[in-house]
Design a protein around this motif. Structure first.
Motif, mmCIF file in Angstrom:
data_model
loop_
_atom_site.group_PDB
_atom_site.id
_atom_site.type_symbol
_atom_site.label_atom_id
_atom_site.label_comp_id
_atom_site.label_asym_id
_atom_site.label_seq_id
_atom_site.Cartn_x
_atom_site.Cartn_y
_atom_site.Cartn_z
ATOM 1 N N MET A 211 0.842 -1.211 0.000
ATOM 2 C CA MET A 211 0.000 0.000 0.000
ATOM 3 C C MET A 211 0.864 1.243 0.000
ATOM 4 O O MET A 211 0.653 2.170 -0.747
ATOM 5 C CB MET A 211 -0.898 -0.025 1.243
ATOM 6 N N LYS A 212 1.917 1.176 0.876
ATOM 7 C CA LYS A 212 2.791 2.330 0.970
ATOM 8 C C LYS A 212 3.531 2.543 -0.357
ATOM 9 O O LYS A 212 3.651 3.652 -0.861
ATOM 10 C CB LYS A 212 3.785 2.107 2.103
ATOM 11 N N LEU B 122 1.244 4.093 -2.860
ATOM 12 C CA LEU B 122 1.060 5.526 -2.634
ATOM 13 C C LEU B 122 2.272 6.317 -3.123
ATOM 14 O O LEU B 122 2.131 7.354 -3.755
ATOM 15 C CB LEU B 122 0.822 5.805 -1.151
ATOM 16 N N SER B 123 3.467 5.789 -2.835
ATOM 17 C CA SER B 123 4.649 6.532 -3.242
ATOM 18 C C SER B 123 4.775 6.526 -4.760
ATOM 19 O O SER B 123 5.268 7.477 -5.367
ATOM 20 C CB SER B 123 5.906 5.942 -2.602
ATOM 21 N N ASP C 193 2.525 9.186 -5.823
ATOM 22 C CA ASP C 193 3.175 10.439 -5.438
ATOM 23 C C ASP C 193 4.230 10.830 -6.473
ATOM 24 O O ASP C 193 4.254 11.952 -6.962
ATOM 25 C CB ASP C 193 3.820 10.242 -4.061
#
Lengths: 473, 251, 259
Positions: C1-2, C5-6, C9
């Motif tokens: 998930m992280k 997101l990155s 981003d």
């Protein structure tokens, strides 16, 4: 060798480029140069597809002119040909449209016609028409028909070969042939044996037709009697009282509809009551008002960037314009100014108060205005880049050009003048605008001319988002 | 004595890094002021503030009575004509000859004829000790000669103020001495206000009438060479002695 | 998930960076426009740039143009021979050169030669403080350095394209008529019959647009160079890549508008 100067090299280069360009333009730009002279004749075709203006006209493979124009007349194509002056065409030439190769260009072939014996030979003159033209063989149609025929033939032959090609097939054909022979022999015998019976049948038929003749005569007598009012059917159709009854029924019907019209009876009252009509009208107008509201309500999003020459920097505007009515709007905007937001800080030391001005570059500026339009003039008021102010827009050239004048930030502390901004904005194409003007001319450190461009578009989604929430009337 | 340039409470950061933090400095007219400080300590940034190449986040830069932070590009250009600047590597235009380089400001800002310009160029080159190099390209010159040409270009328009960005860095001791002498002579002959950035201890005492120490985004010491030599400020002492021990952190 | 997101981003940042860059190039274009109409124009610099962009690119443009025409003739011949329409080779080469390959190849060659040089030159001027020196001497670098380059780009690329068109067709003629033995008369006649003046002129309008793109991008990248000699190298590479891509993309839209 003396050095050639930069200017001379560039000049020579440009010259060479222009000469080459002129040469290419000359070669390409004048198709059929030198064919200005000559004479025109025309030819009529059913179909000239593929033939174009400028296509070649050939005779025996030699080019003798070109197609000058193609026009439609009475469902046929009239082709005008420009023929070289030194070529003379016989009056009985034939014209046909041909193709170079399978995929090549179409051209017009002129062929000498066969001399009709006894007729004097004459030449076609300017403006005359070639009498004999050949139909163009439409290759596509031809090919497709040939294919269909070939398919049919193939089907027949294949089934034939399936039935006849095998030993069983041969056997059955032989049987069929035997059967046919037997059958015809039998037929012969039957006919010979029944010769008498046939004669009798024909006699009977003859007498039957005589009987029918008599029946028709009787029928014609009956219809005559009906016409004269004799018998039951005759009475019914010719009696006067029947017609009277019918008339009365119609009168009653008439009476009922009159009553409805005058508002009597239930249906009459419903139909004739004013209130019903009013109610109906009102509900209809209510619906249309709501629709109008939604129709009139418009929202626009726009982005504008301005490049400030004397500050070598850019200002960005993001604006939402909500327009509930044709002549009224609200404007909400975010402005990023390279200079940032001004903050005045007062510091007191040793009893002396000093005021310093700082600019915070991270902060955005806000605009919130209300505006109203009077014909071509729009007046705006509210917040301009964080300060109260007034603005004026004047629209010209069917709203293509907008002249804007804004004045705000009147207070500006002790050493600053009112921020004034004037510019014109022109719609270049749909959604795209160019602008130019002067920002803040009275404050030397921020004064600058600018050019900008902006993108504006109407946002339907936003509009429905805003109109579906209830609006007070 | 009158102040030619006054810097008042200058703040400047690049991103999160604070380079100048409330700097105050007055530059006296007709004097040579030397600004010393650590490498990367903001001396060049300070110089660029003085000539308006960088605008401060806040504060005032007053040149000859005019606050240049409030000027637009056009007005700033007028102020810049009072300045000459000698860049670290000379910043000669390497597509032009030496003569074209020196004549550049003259062609840009005066209406002199070609003949007059040629004379002025020869004169300026002579003033920095060069003759007959007009036709050469900068790449054909040695480092010291390039600096001389750059100085000739900087003083071509007779500026009131000349800025020197590390004029002796990267030169041998003999050339260093020659350039120092050149700065002293030029300053005296043309009665210039000079601002020199340097870390060369020998040079600063030789050319400077006033010396300022930039440290931590502020001027922490200011005075005549004698006062500076006598100062007990630990930063200054460490800087002058070149010691690794003291308040200056070595990263 | 992280990680996801990155990823988003980074993607967003990349898009933002590109949009910002496009905006900056547009702003540079605006200020070039404003300086281009403000006298005095630096005629000497303009001539110098015209010589560099135009005169000195002749050789490489002639070379690429000729060989392109020759290759097109050779390739086209094998295709058209299947339909016995060899005489169309000439018009194919001529149309291809005037409409598409002339402008595009020329501007790509000029990008590689002059666009990169612009970025490198301005980049090294930036890192050696020559651009600052211009500011200090109250001279605007856009007026002195960028305007002449962009004028040279817009003016010279179309002329180079004319040359490229011509030698390309000439190369096609040589291969078609003398090597492949296509009938000379038909070859030439098909060229003059099928190519129109608009094909040539639209090609030149394209070339002028490409000239603007390559000089603008080259100047932008050079002018905004940061970080020493390495920065100059990076600016040069980026200028060539960005200009080439922009030219090809612009080519699509210009073609869609014109033809």
């Amino acid at each position: 060798m003396p050095a050639i100067s930069t200017e001379a090299k560039v000049g020579l280069f440009v010259l060479i480029g222009l000469v080459v360009l002129a040469y290419m333009s000359f070669r390409v730009g004048q198709p059929g140069f030198g064919l200005k002279r000559g004479y025109d004749v025309s030819a009529v075709f059913d179909n000239v597809s593929g033939l174009e203006k400028g296509s070649a006209v050939q005779m025996a493979g030699v080019e003798i002119g070109q197609v000058e124009s193609i026009e439609l007349k009475d469902g046929k194509a009239v082709v005008k040909l420009r023929i070289r002056p030194d070529v003379r065409l016989d009056r009985n030439v034939r014209a046909a449209i041909r193709t170079h190769g399978v995929l090549g260009d179409k051209y017009l072939e002129v062929m000498p016609g066969s001399l009709i014996p006894g007729e004097k030979s004459a030449y076609l003159k300017e403006g005359e028409t070639i009498q004999y033209t050949e139909r163009q063989a439409d290759i596509d149609r031809l090919l497709s028909q040939v294919t269909l025929i070939a398919d049919d033939i193939k089907n027949v032959t294949s089934s034939l070969s399936n039935t006849l090609g095998t030993p069983e097939g041969e056997e059955s054909i032989r049987k069929i042939l035997y059967n046919v022979r037997d059958f015809s022999e039998n037929l012969n015998r039957v006919v010979a044996r029944n010769d008498e019976n046939f004669t009798e049948m024909v006699t009977n038929l003859k007498s039957a037709s005589k009987e029918m003749e008599r029946t028709f005569a009787a029928l014609s007598q009956i219809t005559d009697e009906v016409n004269q009012g004799k018998g039951t059917v005759g009475t019914l159709l010719k009696d006067k009282s029947v017609a009277d009854n019918l008339n009365k029924t119609l009168a009653a019907l008439n009476d009922i509809s009159k009553k409805i019209n005058e508002g009597r009876g239930t249906i009459g009252r419903l139909v004739n009551d004013e209130e019903t009509v009013d109610n109906l009208n009102e509900s209809l107008s209510g619906i249309s008002r709501y629709i109008n509201k939604a129709e009139q309500f418009r929202t626009f999003l726009s982005y504008r960037g301005e490049y400030l020459f004397d500050r070598s920097d850019a200002k960005n505007y993001l604006e939402l314009r909500i327009q509930p009515k044709q002549d009224k709007f609200y404007l909400l905007g975010l402005v990023s100014d390279p200079k940032g937001r001004r903050q005045t800080i007062e510091t007191t030391s040793n009893g002396v108060t000093t005021t310093t001005t700082e600019y915070n570059q991270d902060k955005l500026l806000f605009s919130a205005q209300i505006g109203k339009r009077f014909k071509d003039l729009v007046l705006r008021g509210g917040l301009f880049e964080n300060y109260g102010g007034l603005g004026m827009d004047y629209y010209m050239l069917n709203d293509k050009l907008r002249l804007t004048f804004e004045a705000f930030d009147f207070g500006r502390g002790s050493n600053r003048q009112t921020h004034v901004k004037g510019y014109g904005e022109y719609r270049l194409i749909k959604h795209v605008y160019l602008s130019a003007g002067w920002d803040d001319p009275f404050n030397t450190s921020t004064s600058s001319p600018f050019v900008g461009f902006s993108i504006k578009f109407e946002d339907e989604d936003l509009k429905y988002l805003l109109t579906t929430s209830p609006i007070p009337r | 004595m009158q102040d030619m340039i006054q810097l008042k409470d200058i703040h400047k950061s690049f991103g999160a890094q604070k380079v100048l933090d409330g700097l105050d400095l007055n530059i006296e007219d007709g004097q040579t002021t030397v600004i010393i400080g650590r490498s990367g300590g903001g001396k060049s940034v300070l110089l660029k503030h003085i000539i308006g190449l960088i605008r401060p986040d806040s504060g005032q830069v007053v040149v000859d009575g005019e606050d240049i932070t409030k000027l637009n590009d056009k007005q700033l250009n007028e102020v810049r004509k009072k300045f000459g600047m000698l860049f670290q590597e000379g910043a000669l235009f390497d597509s032009m000859t030496v003569g074209e380089n020196v004549s550049f400001p003259l062609v840009e800002h005066t209406k002199m004829t070609d003949e007059e310009i040629r004379q002025v160029v020869a004169e300026r080159l002579k003033a920095v000790g060069l003759t007959g190099v007009e036709g050469k390209m900068p790449s054909e010159l040695s480092g010291g000669m390039r600096k001389r040409v750059a100085l000739a270009r900087a003083i071509a328009l007779h500026p009131q103020i000349v800025l020197f960005d590390e004029p002796t860095t990267g030169l041998d001791p003999v050339l260093t001495e020659a350039i120092n002498q050149l700065i002293i002579d030029t300053q005296r002959n043309l009665n210039l206000t000079c601002i020199v950035i340097s870390h060369d201890i020998e040079s600063i005492f030789r050319v400077g009438h006033k010396i300022a120490l930039l440290y931590g985004g502020k001027i922490i010491e200011y005075g005549t060479p004698e006062e500076i030599r006598a100062s007990k400020n630990p930063v200054l002492v460490q800087f002058l002695s070149g010691s690794t021990e003291g308040p200056i952190q070595i990263m | 998930m992280k990680g996801f997101l990155s990823l988003i981003d980074n993607l967003g940042k990349a898009v933002l960076r590109n949009v910002e860059e496009a905006g900056k190039i547009l702003l540079l274009f605006f200020s070039v426009l404003s300086w281009a109409v403000r006298p005095p124009l630096k005629f000497k610099n303009i001539m110098k740039q015209m010589e560099f962009v135009g005169v000195k690119s002749i050789f490489v443009v002639v070379l690429t143009g000729t060989f392109t025409g020759m290759v097109m003739a050779l390739q086209g011949y094998h295709g058209f021979r299947m339909f016995s329409a060899e005489s169309l080779v000439g018009s194919t080469v001529a149309l291809g050169m005037t409409r598409e390959l002339g402008p595009v190849l020329t501007s790509l060659m000029v990008t590689a030669r002059a666009g990169s040089a612009m970025a490198a030159e301005l980049g090294s001027m930036r890192v050696t403080e020559q651009i600052d020196a211009l500011y200090v001497m109250a001279a605007n670098p856009i007026q002195h350095l960028i305007v002449p380059r962009i004028i040279a780009g817009i003016a010279m690329v179309p002329i180079l394209t004319v040359v490229s068109d011509f030698v390309g067709i000439a190369g096609g003629y040589f291969v078609g008529v003398h090597v492949l033995q296509i009938n000379e008369g038909l070859f030439l006649k098909n060229i003059t019959k099928l190519v129109t003046l608009n094909d040539i002129y639209n090609g030149l309008v394209k070339a002028a647009c490409f000239g603007l793109i390559l000089s603008l991008v080259g100047c932008y990248k050079g002018f905004n160079t940061r970080g020493g000699a390495e920065g100059v190298g990076r600016a040069t590479t980026e200028a060539v890549v960005l200009a080439s891509i922009s030219i090809l993309v612009a080519d699509y839209f210009l073609t869609a508008i014109m033809f």
